[in-house]
Design a protein around this motif. Structure first.
Motif, short mmCIF file in Angstrom:
data_model
loop_
_atom_site.label_atom_id
_atom_site.label_comp_id
_atom_site.label_asym_id
_atom_site.label_seq_id
_atom_site.Cartn_x
_atom_site.Cartn_y
_atom_site.Cartn_z
N UNK A 151 0.82 -1.21 0.00
CA UNK A 151 0.00 0.00 0.00
C UNK A 151 0.85 1.26 0.00
N UNK A 152 2.13 1.14 0.33
CA UNK A 152 3.01 2.32 0.30
C UNK A 152 3.23 2.80 -1.13
N UNK A 153 3.00 1.95 -2.11
CA UNK A 153 3.17 2.34 -3.51
C UNK A 153 1.88 2.88 -4.10
N UNK A 154 0.81 2.89 -3.35
CA UNK A 154 -0.46 3.43 -3.82
C UNK A 154 -0.53 4.89 -3.41
N UNK A 155 -1.10 5.71 -4.27
CA UNK A 155 -1.24 7.14 -4.01
C UNK A 155 -1.93 7.37 -2.66
N UNK A 156 -1.37 8.27 -1.82
CA UNK A 156 -1.99 8.52 -0.51
C UNK A 156 -3.42 9.03 -0.58
N UNK A 194 -9.58 4.59 -0.79
CA UNK A 194 -10.44 3.45 -1.10
C UNK A 194 -9.62 2.22 -1.45
N UNK A 195 -8.36 2.40 -1.82
CA UNK A 195 -7.50 1.26 -2.12
C UNK A 195 -6.62 0.90 -0.93
N UNK A 196 -6.14 1.89 -0.22
CA UNK A 196 -5.16 1.63 0.83
C UNK A 196 -5.77 1.08 2.11
N UNK A 197 -6.86 1.66 2.54
CA UNK A 197 -7.45 1.26 3.82
C UNK A 197 -7.95 -0.19 3.80
N UNK A 198 -8.72 -0.60 2.81
CA UNK A 198 -9.16 -2.01 2.82
C UNK A 198 -8.00 -2.99 2.73
N UNK A 199 -6.96 -2.63 1.99
CA UNK A 199 -5.79 -3.50 1.90
C UNK A 199 -5.17 -3.73 3.27
N UNK A 200 -5.02 -2.66 4.04
CA UNK A 200 -4.45 -2.78 5.38
C UNK A 200 -5.37 -3.50 6.35
N UNK A 201 -6.65 -3.18 6.29
CA UNK A 201 -7.60 -3.80 7.21
C UNK A 201 -7.73 -5.30 6.93
N UNK A 239 1.36 -0.59 8.90
CA UNK A 239 1.02 -0.02 7.59
C UNK A 239 -0.22 0.87 7.68
N UNK A 240 -1.17 0.49 8.53
CA UNK A 240 -2.35 1.35 8.74
C UNK A 240 -1.98 2.62 9.51
N UNK A 241 -1.11 2.50 10.49
CA UNK A 241 -0.68 3.67 11.25
C UNK A 241 0.08 4.63 10.33
N UNK A 242 0.91 4.09 9.44
CA UNK A 242 1.64 4.94 8.50
C UNK A 242 0.68 5.71 7.61
N UNK A 243 -0.38 5.04 7.14
CA UNK A 243 -1.36 5.73 6.30
C UNK A 243 -2.03 6.87 7.06
#
Length: 144
Positions: free
Chosen positions: A18-23, A27-34, A74-78
């Motif tokens: 998820x670090x390579x996904x645009x901040x 909608x892409x980053x949060x579900x991936x981490x969860x 990874x969720x905390x980083x986001x």
């Protein structure tokens, strides 16, 4: 045991992709981490029910807890990135930048209008700056 280590490692790697996904793409980053954290916690629970209960900490327990921590990190980083990107100072600086860009564009447009000759037509079908002329299409002009 490779049936535990390899899948959990892949889940952690997936969560850190998820670090390579645009901040801005939450909608892409949060579900991936969860989903990564939920998958890891489910693996921990199912493995704990299969293994015998002992009074000491096993290596597999340390591995799974570490994997959970990395997935949660990874969720905390986001969240940290969102706080930094949406800080009031940064938002105001971005608004000022956009306002100055709009002023510069308006000034440039004003200079362009001053340079146009009276009676000269724009390079469009109807002369209003709407649809541009294209060399490969037939054009029908209406008389006004």
């Amino acid at each position: 045991m490779m049936g535990v280590y390899a899948p959990t490692l892949l889940i952690v790697v997936l969560s850190w992709l998820s670090f390579w996904i645009n901040p801005d793409a939450s909608a892409a980053r949060v579900p991936l981490g969860i989903l990564s954290v939920l998958s890891l916690s489910s693996e921990c629970t199912s493995l704990a029910s299969e293994l015998p209960k002992v009074s000491y900490v096993k290596a597999i327990d340390v591995w799974l807890i570490t994997c959970l921590l990395f997935g949660f990190a990874s969720l905390v980083e986001y969240a940290a990135v969102q706080v930094m990107l949406n800080s009031p100072r940064r938002v105001q600086a971005e608004k000022n930048k956009m306002a100055s860009k709009e002023r510069a564009e308006k000034e440039e447009e004003g200079r362009r209008k001053q340079l146009r000759l009276p009676g000269a037509k724009n390079n469009t079908l109807n002369g209003t700056g709407g649809t541009p002329l294209h060399a490969g299409t037939p054009h029908v002009r209406t008389h006004t």
